[in-house]
Design an enzyme around this catalytic site. Structure first.
Site, PDB file in Angstrom:
ATOM      1  N   ARG A 310       0.834  -1.206   0.000  1.00  0.00           N
ATOM      2  CA  ARG A 310       0.000   0.000   0.000  1.00  0.00           C
ATOM      3  C   ARG A 310       0.870   1.258   0.000  1.00  0.00           C
ATOM      4  NH1 ARG A 310      -5.458   1.622   0.513  1.00  0.00           N
ATOM      5  NH2 ARG A 310      -6.133  -0.538   0.346  1.00  0.00           N
ATOM      6  N   GLU A 704      -9.829   5.554   7.042  1.00  0.00           N
ATOM      7  CA  GLU A 704      -8.394   5.840   7.074  1.00  0.00           C
ATOM      8  C   GLU A 704      -7.987   7.187   6.477  1.00  0.00           C
ATOM      9  OE1 GLU A 704      -6.188   1.756   6.348  1.00  0.00           O
ATOM     10  OE2 GLU A 704      -8.077   1.817   5.258  1.00  0.00           O
TER      11      GLU A 704
END
Lengths: 772, 476
Positions: A310, A704
């Protein structure tokens, strides 16, 4: 009125405020229940020579002591089975569990722990990224994402710079520590209550460790007292400890970590070291960016490779840079295994990118917002991994925020302030975020949901999603209530249980409402289809449902009773698999994300030049969350995520001793933001009238992304430091603690005065940034 | 003399005998009474999850104040009314504080929520002053909400402040019962441990002489942490809480006299206008929960090298009154500490009073604290700087630093250097260099030696800027 878009309070709010919401350690004791605790290694790396538990076994109130040889299958782990339940021979970090003690009471177990003697032959330990790189200690392969030709672009760039950047880790600091309660049942069956984001994984791991079938093991979770990623994989230890004791003694067993124990033995956000170089033109347009990311993975794989993946997928943040090369390696060290934490590698990538932007601006002596705007993704541009950036609201967010935050005026005021003030420095930074929504591992993008309509018209819903405060259950209730056109209080969300929903993904990656909500919607529609067919047949309709106006209206509850009478199924299981996503990690190309969540932040900070203290004066956040299902809950996620990120970039320093012991292991020594750290002027807004056509109710995930906006705080500090010596690029590690800031200030002042007496190098305990 | 603890819990009397009196209040609530609404997170007074209200006799009925009950022992709440999160609602009706938290989305995971509810109730008890809501919540940590929704709840309450706790949760007769109980001396024994709480100083002194190993328990903000974190529990405890002659704060023209029982909360209320600089340090000393129980005498007796109050006491040259078998002796705080937590205090002596000489109005006095986080954090470094000018010349200077040595220290050489110098920036730059040479701090979890040295140096320049700003303002 539709339940969608309502700011309904959290489904447990009135239980929270009464103290009646039960967390794992609040569950009443079960008859015969044992208390379980472990004894850990006293060194960071070593070989066990002997374990003496005789005295502990005989201590009053002690029922059992278990070591590795008592564990049916000692090897386990979330991704690969590279961890031991209890250390057999080698202890890979300080505090690693070596043996379990089960007793009648906490006090008895605590007394017995003191009687245990574990001798470990200490071996040299690798604690830092530098040491691991030097020793070639890595976990998994290097991953690469690249596009264009970085070397050629660098060679042609009018300006090029390079450097190294240290980014600290972060402790989750969920207020409820890791905890589990295992209850043995007949025929080898067991129910494990766990404070976990991932009940299915607890089920799998307990079955594995006990060498039982998955069908014999269930896992339940009513709620967590915070998770933030820390309970995605690492709820496993207390669960398997309790399960092991329950299996071996036949008695219920509860294992609740102490907070220091939790700090010392569970993983955190990964510490990073980034080596970077970049090229740009006279107006700040970036043509090339190369970054090599090293993360401190700890002793085992856990989720570190996915976290690094990520990072690479977010290394360009919100900017279109034609030539990039991102490489990532996970370092193996003698520390607890670092793990998921809100943002999952994204925050480190964004911090590194925004550091580059600040350096471009400082080098050219221009406004960093201008640099950002010039490099921002436009519509239909493509990411380095080949995914087109569609439905892109970044330019709109950026331009609106510049206006609504009075960015230009304030920037000029700050410049004037810095010129005259001898006591304080101010800085302002606008940073955007573009966060990819979907698990990067395709398999995990699925969910199932069970919906039961009862004959009194109330509805039970369950999914594999877990509630940790983020409001998933509240939104599920709204989604189901809206679909049946009933009041929200008619809908009850059941505790998460693998008995109702199996093969579930962790509640993570911001996508749990998307996945579980869509699955629930699917189940509702199956039930509705059955009811609608019956009603049409009888020329009836439910008043609140669309339908033939000539039919006679009846209430929902009457329709339900009729359906039951006529043997129409009033329960359904819905399923959802995110469509259209694909990513090849070998080539670093694909379409890993269903969509991106975008936002931007403007933060103004003030630094005390003589003490190094950083004050956040004002924050303006603007996000595009599509059509929000629950605006109050979304706002809560945005504010909470930002403040949590603010802690990461300012006060939350993980400090280790030379032997690998975590020194900042409690609320006293590890400082998360306090109420007085919240900026007095804090403005949160959302783009209105936006839609996300590819997702549930037109909404966007927001768990997030807002955390990453806090990078603006750090960037503003870096910029403020830069004002002290225009033309020079100040160095600043993350977090920008008062210590880091003060020592950087002295560096800058000392260099300016040609007087270095006050810069004796930075602290041994703090990461250093050195410029190549 | 009573041999057991009696207090009221949410309106009902509790009687606790033997070992249970030595549990923490949080353990008693959760494990003995099965009331898990009160949470324990840090177990050291640094998060507020365990906040409860404790009502004690005051001038007009019981006065309720928030405390961290994870570091408060059951014997300390004798003769009080403890109100927990379970005790706020009336039937199904939420207390206005609870309702405001629901309305304003003040909870997410909910784990810190009971603590915040009780801290807000404490703030409401003190008048719901909107400008004080942040300061009132410094003792509570939340990891989910980012605090804004909780501040929203405070704003909602400020618009229509609820009735006092007493009116809502106190049954008739409870207050009188608590007052009666508070007159009793206590002698509690259980599981090899004992607590003695006499009502006269003479008894306390005699007891300490006969039991030199006895540890004096005041607020227990240190003893509670030692027990929870290191398993250290003294077997003999002496409490001065019932000794009335050690209560109270007296203010004369040039001295403030503070009894050993006076909490930081009481000091804060009393000395504000006389020592305004002290206020911010007291606020940063600890949360409301800590200030409600911690005493200045306890801070002095503990003698931590990073104690927040000591630099001030040293530059004011505070005087301690110490009672022992031979009567009362007085000694200055300077020189009182001889090493890390070592002090000129015999095992049979008790600190009874602290006398703070007030500085003259024309003196400069400033206190500084550096900590990683502004509020609810232990100091990395602290300073008190006191100075008297004669025109533009510094007549005398007193400087004390914390966090740079095994004890809080004065800086005699820097003080000598400053005396006679002109009050200008260069003087303070040079003084800073001098200060740096005078101390040898260590590196620890709160900061490196280099950081501390830089603070030692910089704080003097900061003092000059702060004072110059005041002088400029005065000139205008």
């Amino acid at each position: 009125m539709s339940a969608i878009g309502q700011s309904t309070p959290h489904e447990s709010a009135s239980e929270h405020v009464r103290g009646s919401a039960a967390y794992l350690d609040d569950l009443p004791p079960i008859r015969g229940e044992l208390c379980v605790d472990f004894v850990g290694s006293s060194v960071a790396h070593g070989v066990i020579q002997s374990i003496d538990v005789d005295a502990a076994r005989k201590a009053p109130g002690i029922v059992a002591v278990f070591t590795a040889s008592d564990v049916p299958e000692n090897m386990f782990g979330p991704s690969v089975h590279d961890e031991e339940v209890l250390a057999q021979q080698v202890v890979p970090f300080l505090g690693y569990p070596v043996l379990l003690i089960a007793g009648e009471s906490k006090a008895a177990v605590q007394q017995a722990k003191k009687l245990v003697r574990v001798e470990v032959d200490a071996q040299p330990a690798i604690l830092t990224i530098d040491d691991a790189v030097a020793a070639g200690q890595f976990i998994g392969p290097e991953r690469v994402i690249r596009s264009g030709d970085v070397d050629a672009a660098l060679a042609q760039a009018p300006h090029r710079l390079n450097g190294e950047f240290s980014i600290g880790g972060q402790e989750h600091f969920y207020l409820e520590a890791q905890a589990a309660l295992a209850v043995p049942h007949e025929a080898g069956q067991m129910v494990v209550h766990s404070s976990t984001q991932n009940p299915t994984e607890i089920q799998i791991l307990v079955a594995r460790v006990l060498k039982r079938s998955m069908a014999q093991i269930s896992c339940m979770c009513r709620r967590m007292g915070g998770g933030f990623g820390g309970k995605e994989t690492q709820a496993a230890w207390p669960a398997v400890f309790a399960a092991l004791v329950a299996a071996r003694t036949g008695r219920p067993a509860r294992c609740v970590f102490g907070h220091e124990q939790d700090f010392q033995t569970t993983g955190k956000r990964h510490e990073y070291r980034v080596h970077y170089e970049f090229g740009f033109d006279d107006v700040g347009r970036l043509s090339a960016y190369r970054a090599r990311f090293y993360s401190n993975g700890g002793f085992s794989a856990d989720l570190s490779l996915a976290v690094m993946e990520r990072t690479l997928l977010h290394a360009e943040n919100a900017y279109h840079i034609p030539n990039v090369e991102f490489r990532g390696r996970v370092c193996r060290t003698n520390l607890p295994s670092n793990t998921a934490f809100r943002g999952f590698g994204g925050p480190q990538a964004v911090a590194a990118m925004e550091n580059v932007i600040e350096e471009v601006a400082a080098h050219l002596g221009i406004d960093s917002a201008l640099v950002r705007r010039r490099n921002l993704y436009g519509n239909e541009q493509t990411t380095p991994y080949g995914q087109p950036v569609q439905n892109n609201t970044l330019p709109e967010l950026f331009d609106r925020l510049v206006t609504t935050s009075s960015y230009q005026v304030r920037r000029e005021e700050i410049q004037a302030f810095n010129e005259q003030s001898e006591t304080h420095l101010r800085g302002i930074a606008l940073t955007p975020v573009k966060f990819g929504i979907s698990f990067t591992r395709k398999t995990m993008n699925q969910a199932n949901a069970l919906v039961h309509v009862q004959t009194d018209g109330t509805i039970q819903v369950s999914t594999g999603g877990t509630e940790m405060g983020q409001g998933l259950n509240t939104k599920l209730r709204q989604i189901v209530a809206d679909e049946f056109a009933v009041a929200q209080d008619q809908v009850v969300i059941l505790p998460t249980s693998t008995e109702r929903n199996h093969n579930t993904s962790p509640t993570a990656a911001s996508a749990s409402t998307d996945l579980n909500g869509t699955a629930a919607l699917n189940a509702c529609r199956q039930i509705k289809a059955g009811m609608a067919a019956l009603l049409a047949d009888r020329k009836l309709r439910i008043a609140e449902w669309p339908g033939d106006a000539s039919y006679s209206p009846i209430s929902f509850v009457d329709a339900v009773r009729l359906a039951h009478e006529e043997r129409v199924d009033l329960g359904a299981r819905g399923f959802y698999a995110t469509p259209g996503i694909e990513f090849d990690r070998e080539t670093g190309r694909g379409t890993p994300f269903l969509y991106f969540t975008n936002g931007a932040a403007v933060t103004e900070v003030e630094i005390d030049r003589w003490l190094g203290d950083v004050t956040v004066r004002r924050v303006d956040l603007l996000m595009d969350l599509g059509r929000m299902i629950n605006p109050a809950i979304d706002r809560g996620q945005v504010v909470g995520g930002f403040v949590q990120g603010m802690g990461w970039v300012t006060t939350e320093a993980l400090v280790y001793g030379s032997g690998g012991q975590l020194l900042s292991d409690s609320a006293t020594t590890y400082k998360i933001p306090n109420v007085t750290d919240v900026p007095a002027d804090f403005r949160v807004n959302f783009l209105e009238r936006h839609d996300n056509p590819v997702n549930l109710c037109g909404s966007k995930a927001m768990g997030e992304p807002p955390l990453l906006l806090a990078v603006s705080v750090w960037a503003a500090v870096k910029q403020a430091l830069g004002s002290l010596s225009p033309g020079r690029i100040p160095q600043l590690s993350l977090p920008a603690t008062n210590e880091e800031v003060l020592l950087r200030l002295s560096e800058l002042a000392g260099e300016a005065a040609g007087d270095r007496h006050s810069t004796n190098g930075v602290a041994a305990t703090m990461p250093q940034t050195a410029r190549k | 003399m009573r041999d057991h603890v009696r207090f009221f819990l949410n309106g009902r009397q509790e009687i606790v005998r033997g070992p249970a009196a030595f549990l923490t209040v949080a353990e008693y609530l959760r494990d003995v009474r099965g009331m898990p609404g009160t949470k324990v997170v840090c177990a050291e007074g640094d998060c507020g999850a365990c906040t409860v209200l404790v009502g004690r006799p005051a001038e007009h009925g019981l006065r309720y104040a928030a405390i961290d009950c994870c570091i408060q022992f059951v014997h300390q709440i004798d003769a009080t009314h403890v109100v927990t999160v379970e005790g706020l609602q009336r039937g199904e009706m939420l207390h206005p504080v609870q309702q405001a938290m629901v309305d304003c989305h003040g909870s997410q995971c909910g784990y810190c929520t009971p603590g915040f509810v009780m801290a807000l109730a404490d703030w409401a008890e003190n008048g719901c002053k909107r400008e004080h809501s942040r300061i009132a919540l410094t003792g509570n940590l939340c990891r989910c909400t980012g605090y804004l929704p909780i501040l929203d709840a405070a704003d909602q309450l400020a618009k229509s402040p609820p009735a006092g706790i007493a009116a809502i949760v106190e049954p008739p007769g409870l207050m009188q019962a608590v007052v009666e109980l508070s007159k009793d001396a206590l002698r509690i024994v259980g599981d090899g441990r004992s607590l003695f709480a006499p009502t006269t100083l003479a008894e306390a002194v005699a007891y300490k002489a006969a039991h030199p190993g006895a540890v004096i328990v005041a607020g227990a903000t240190e003893l509670g942490v030692l027990r929870n974190k290191r398993g250290i529990e003294p077997v003999e405890l002496l409490s001065l809480a019932r000794v009335k002659e050690l209560d109270g704060i007296e203010i004369a023209a040039d001295v403030i006299s503070i009894g050993a029982n006076a909490t930081f909360g009481q000091i804060e209320e009393t000395v504000l206008d006389r020592l305004p600089q002290f206020r911010r340090i007291v606020e940063r000393f600890g949360s409301p929960q800590i200030r409600h129980v911690a005493t200045l005498a306890g801070n002095i007796a503990n003698g931590s090298p990073i104690a927040d109050s000591l630099p001030l006491l040293m530059v004011l040259d505070a005087e301690l009154e110490i009672a022992g078998p031979g009567g009362i002796r007085r000694r200055k705080i300077n020189g009182f500490y001889t090493g890390y937590k070592k002090k000129d205090l015999a095992k049979d002596e008790i600190i009874t009073r602290i006398n703070l000489p007030l500085s003259a109005g024309d003196e400069m006095l400033r206190l500084y604290k550096s900590s990683r986080r502004t509020d609810l954090d232990i100091a990395t470094f602290g300073a008190a700087i006191r100075m008297k000018l004669d025109g533009d010349t510094i007549q005398s200077a007193a400087i004390a630093y914390s966090g740079v040595a095994a004890t809080v220290v004065r800086l005699p050489e820097t003080e000598r250097f400053l005396a006679g110098q002109v009050f200008e920036r260069g003087t303070f730059t040079e003084a800073g260099r001098q200060a740096r040479r005078e101390v040898q701090p260590i590196t620890d979890v709160r900061g490196s030696a280099d950081f501390r040295l830089q603070l030692c140096e910089n704080v003097l320049t900061k003092f000059w800027f702060d004072e110059r700003a005041i002088r400029r303002e005065a000139a205008v």
